[in-house]
Design a protein around this motif. Structure first.
Motif, short mmCIF file in Angstrom:
data_model
loop_
_atom_site.label_atom_id
_atom_site.label_comp_id
_atom_site.label_asym_id
_atom_site.label_seq_id
_atom_site.Cartn_x
_atom_site.Cartn_y
_atom_site.Cartn_z
N GLU A 1 -133.73 36.50 -33.09
CA GLU A 1 -133.24 35.20 -33.55
C GLU A 1 -132.11 34.70 -32.66
O GLU A 1 -132.03 33.51 -32.34
N GLN A 2 -131.25 35.62 -32.21
CA GLN A 2 -130.16 35.22 -31.30
C GLN A 2 -130.74 34.71 -29.98
O GLN A 2 -130.25 33.73 -29.41
N GLU A 3 -131.81 35.34 -29.51
CA GLU A 3 -132.45 34.91 -28.26
C GLU A 3 -133.05 33.51 -28.43
O GLU A 3 -132.92 32.66 -27.55
N MET A 4 -133.65 33.23 -29.61
CA MET A 4 -134.21 31.91 -29.86
C MET A 4 -133.11 30.85 -29.91
O MET A 4 -133.28 29.74 -29.39
N VAL A 5 -131.98 31.18 -30.50
CA VAL A 5 -130.88 30.23 -30.58
C VAL A 5 -130.37 29.90 -29.18
O VAL A 5 -130.12 28.74 -28.85
N ARG A 6 -130.24 30.91 -28.35
CA ARG A 6 -129.78 30.67 -26.97
C ARG A 6 -130.76 29.79 -26.21
O ARG A 6 -130.36 28.91 -25.44
N TYR A 7 -132.09 30.01 -26.43
CA TYR A 7 -133.10 29.20 -25.77
C TYR A 7 -133.00 27.73 -26.19
O TYR A 7 -133.04 26.83 -25.35
N VAL A 8 -132.83 27.49 -27.50
CA VAL A 8 -132.72 26.11 -28.00
C VAL A 8 -131.46 25.45 -27.45
O VAL A 8 -131.47 24.28 -27.06
N GLN A 9 -130.38 26.20 -27.38
CA GLN A 9 -129.13 25.65 -26.82
C GLN A 9 -129.31 25.27 -25.36
O GLN A 9 -128.84 24.22 -24.91
N ALA A 10 -130.02 26.12 -24.60
CA ALA A 10 -130.25 25.82 -23.18
C ALA A 10 -131.13 24.59 -23.02
O ALA A 10 -130.88 23.74 -22.14
N GLU A 11 -132.18 24.46 -23.84
CA GLU A 11 -133.07 23.30 -23.74
C GLU A 11 -132.35 22.01 -24.11
O GLU A 11 -132.55 20.98 -23.46
N THR A 12 -131.52 22.04 -25.13
CA THR A 12 -130.79 20.82 -25.49
C THR A 12 -129.76 20.46 -24.42
O THR A 12 -129.52 19.29 -24.16
N ALA A 13 -129.19 21.47 -23.76
CA ALA A 13 -128.25 21.19 -22.67
C ALA A 13 -128.97 20.50 -21.51
O ALA A 13 -128.42 19.61 -20.87
N LYS A 14 -130.23 20.92 -21.25
CA LYS A 14 -131.00 20.29 -20.18
C LYS A 14 -131.27 18.83 -20.50
O LYS A 14 -131.25 17.98 -19.62
N LEU A 15 -131.54 18.53 -21.77
CA LEU A 15 -131.83 17.15 -22.15
C LEU A 15 -130.62 16.25 -21.92
O LEU A 15 -130.76 15.10 -21.48
N TYR A 16 -129.44 16.77 -22.19
CA TYR A 16 -128.24 15.95 -22.01
C TYR A 16 -127.85 15.83 -20.54
O TYR A 16 -127.14 14.91 -20.16
N ASP A 17 -128.32 16.77 -19.70
CA ASP A 17 -127.98 16.70 -18.27
C ASP A 17 -128.85 15.70 -17.51
O ASP A 17 -128.46 15.22 -16.46
#
Length: 153
Positions: free
Chosen positions: A130-146
């Motif tokens: 679950e921690q790995e999934m949270v990190r993945y979602v955080q990385a994807e949302t960061a890409k969207l804002y970049d």
């Protein structure tokens, strides 16, 4: 039997003139009963409830004004406490200048006793997957804002 004239002073036949007379008499009786009802004072349910509410609150107000307010004044002005209920402070002189002090030994004992019941944070409750999934979602949302805004003006 129904046609027997038991009331000789009133006609008992079922003729239209007799029925008309009885209808007129009945309407006069009804009017007189309704007028008598309207002359009587009516009872107001809300007014009755207000009266009973006032009767019930009078003893409570008397208790407050005769007992509790003087006791509070005695305590504040004179500094003497009168115990009324089982949980109240004991009867005696009130220490007005006594500074409130924290019993740190007792506080530490309670803290140690309840330390194991302390709630974990949300991150500690998650499994590694679950921690790995949270990190993945955080990385994807960061890409969207970049990404730059692709809308044309």
């Amino acid at each position: 039997m129904p046609l027997e004239n038991k009331f000789s002073w009133r006609p008992n036949d079922n003729g239209p003139i007799t029925n008309l007379r009885y209808d007129l008499e009945a309407s006069k009786w009804l009017n007189s009963v309704n007028k008598a009802k309207s002359r009587l004072p009516r009872s107001n349910f809300a007014g009755d409830l207000g009266f009973f509410g006032a009767v019930l609150t009078i003893p409570l107000c008397l208790i407050i004004f005769i007992v509790l307010i003087p006791i509070a004044l005695i305590r504040e002005v004179i500094g003497y406490n009168i115990k009324l209920l089982p949980g109240d402070e004991p009867t005696g002189w009130v220490k007005k200048n006594d500074i409130y002090r924290v019993d740190y030994t007792r506080a530490n004992e309670l803290k140690a006793k309840h330390e194991r019941k302390k709630r974990k944070t949300q991150w500690e409750d998650l499994t590694s997957k679950e921690q790995e999934m949270v990190r993945y979602v955080q990385a994807e949302t960061a890409k969207l804002y970049d990404k730059p805004n692709l809308k044309s003006n």
